[in-house]
Scaffold this active site. Structure first.
Site, PDB file in Angstrom:
ATOM      1  N   GLU A   1       6.686 -15.010 -23.973  1.00 18.49           N
ATOM      2  CA  GLU A   1       7.756 -14.149 -24.493  1.00 18.49           C
ATOM      3  C   GLU A   1       7.239 -12.810 -25.003  1.00 18.49           C
ATOM      4  O   GLU A   1       8.027 -11.922 -25.314  1.00 18.49           O
ATOM      5  CB  GLU A   1       8.523 -14.873 -25.609  1.00 18.49           C
TER       6      GLU A   1
ATOM      7  N   HIS B   1       2.055 -18.094 -24.689  1.00 16.99           N
ATOM      8  CA  HIS B   1       3.374 -17.579 -25.076  1.00 16.99           C
ATOM      9  C   HIS B   1       3.826 -16.459 -24.143  1.00 16.99           C
ATOM     10  O   HIS B   1       3.421 -15.308 -24.317  1.00 16.99           O
ATOM     11  CB  HIS B   1       3.334 -17.074 -26.524  1.00 16.99           C
TER      12      HIS B   1
ATOM     13  N   CYS C   1       3.496 -24.155 -25.266  1.00 13.66           N
ATOM     14  CA  CYS C   1       2.597 -24.429 -26.392  1.00 13.66           C
ATOM     15  C   CYS C   1       2.672 -25.893 -26.847  1.00 13.66           C
ATOM     16  O   CYS C   1       2.232 -26.771 -26.105  1.00 13.66           O
ATOM     17  CB  CYS C   1       2.889 -23.451 -27.528  1.00 13.66           C
TER      18      CYS C   1
ATOM     19  N   GLY D   1      -4.267 -24.961 -31.507  1.00 15.06           N
ATOM     20  CA  GLY D   1      -5.506 -25.600 -31.930  1.00 15.06           C
ATOM     21  C   GLY D   1      -5.720 -26.948 -31.278  1.00 15.06           C
ATOM     22  O   GLY D   1      -6.703 -27.635 -31.562  1.00 15.06           O
TER      23      GLY D   1
END
Length: 392
Positions: free
Chosen positions: A365, A363, A279, A323
């Site tokens: 996870e 993500h 990210c 974003g």
């Protein structure tokens, strides 16, 4: 009040363009200002609202029923349990109902109050989502007052006067105050969380807004994890003699955080230590490798985003929350694009051709969200294993 009469609003969402959306208040009272985004996940609202990556944002949930499974102490994603939530508020379609789940420990409304999160219910979230889709993520003020009295003009000024996300370094607000070690592993049915008692690798994780489940997945993959603050230098990290370095997720503008972080990430890359970013970590690795980032129109927020992995030619369903994005055209020839979003074609992953460095925009996870991407932690471990063999 007659049964057909409308309830007086006790909460408002006031957009920077002057649009006023009325509803009923829930959670904390007061006023907060932030950027309004929408999240398309059907589950996992507690994980979403405690993800430090949402710092500075007001989350519109597109799924109408939020709060019906209550909350618990196990699903908090903020690394620092004592820290307040960085999220500024949430927008809901339906009123919050009483919890109905065997894991529930607290009512959602009481949980919102305890964490200082303002909520507004009774909003046409479809219409608000369509507005964000067409016009981009607006700045807004969210207000909750039990007596229903608001200074609308003041709220409009607050919304319009907020700086916005561009140029904001929010990682410094959510990073840890000092380094610590982590050994908690993934949750198992009937057992809860475990402990990593025989780690094979040592990973230093740079905390720009770390989610707890990322740490658990690293521990589950066989790693002892040392978490360090966002401002830690490359020299301090390398002095810990790590087998690998993890560059975490987090909020804000990667270019702003990158002013102090990117030079250190460059040094880590040059050192040859295996490096994995997620990210915000992906975005700052992109900057460190010579690329640029840009603000997205509506961002990607949800647990149902399809991504193609060019290294396996498989499509995985992923959890996303960002974003900003890495501009693929800006990446040098030394960088290979490994993943792409099938929603809009934006970059979702990269790797360095001549060094053990890779990152993804989503993500893996799975907290909340699908588990399709757990293989990335295995990929990171494989890089560390290979590097260890080369050293031997």
């Amino acid at each position: 009040m007659p049964p057909w009469a409308d309830e007086a609003p006790t909460a408002l969402l006031v957009l920077a363009d002057g649009t006023v959306i009325e509803g009923q208040g829930a959670g904390a009272t007061g006023v907060a200002v932030g950027e309004v985004c929408f999240n398309t996940a059907m589950t996992g609202y507690q994980e979403i609202l405690t993800d430090p990556s949402y710092t500075g944002q007001i989350i519109t949930f597109t799924f109408p029923h939020v709060g019906n499974v209550g909350t618990n102490i196990e699903d908090i994603e903020t690394s620092n349990l004592a820290a307040s939530s960085g999220v500024r508020g949430c927008v809901l379609r339906a009123p919050i109902t009483a919890p109905s789940n065997w894991r529930a420990g607290q009512d959602f409304d009481a949980w919102l109050k305890a964490r200082g999160i303002i909520a507004i219910t009774g909003v046409d979230t479809r219409a608000l989502t369509a507005l964000i889709r067409d016009k981009g993520m607006p700045q807004a003020a969210i207000a909750h007052a039990a007596e229903g009295k608001f200074d609308v003009d003041a709220l409009k000024r607050e919304a319009a006067g907020w700086s916005g996300m561009v140029g904001l370094d929010l990682a410094k607000d959510v990073t840890c105050g000092q380094s610590y070690t982590w050994d908690e592993t993934a949750w198992e049915w009937g057992k809860g969380y475990g402990r990593q008692e025989s780690p094979r690798f040592h990973v230093v994780a740079i905390d720009f807004g770390l989610k707890r489940n990322i740490l658990r997945e690293l521990a589950q993959a066989g790693c002892k994890v040392t978490v360090v603050p966002a401002t830690t230098s490359a020299q301090e990290i390398l002095e810990r003699n790590p087998d690998g370095v993890f560059v975490s997720n987090g909020p804000g503008d990667p270019a702003a955080t990158g002013e102090y972080a990117v030079p250190e990430i460059k040094k880590l890359v040059e050192s040859g230590v295996p490096t994995f970013g997620i990210c915000l970590g992906h975005q700052m690795l992109g900057l460190a490798l010579g690329g640029t980032t840009s603000k997205m129109h509506q961002g990607h927020h949800g647990a149902n985003h399809p991504v193609k992995d060019f290294t396996t030619h498989k499509v995985e369903i992923t959890s996303m929350n960002h974003g900003f994005a890495v501009e693929r055209e800006s990446l040098p020839e030394t960088v290979e694009e490994t993943h792409v979003s099938l929603f809009d074609g934006s970059n979702a992953g990269l790797k360095l051709k001549d060094k053990p460095v890779f990152s993804v925009q989503y993500h893996p996870e799975a907290s909340p969200g699908p588990q399709d991407s757990h293989y990335l932690f295995t990929r990171f471990v494989a890089l560390m294993e290979e590097a260890k063999k080369e050293k031997a």
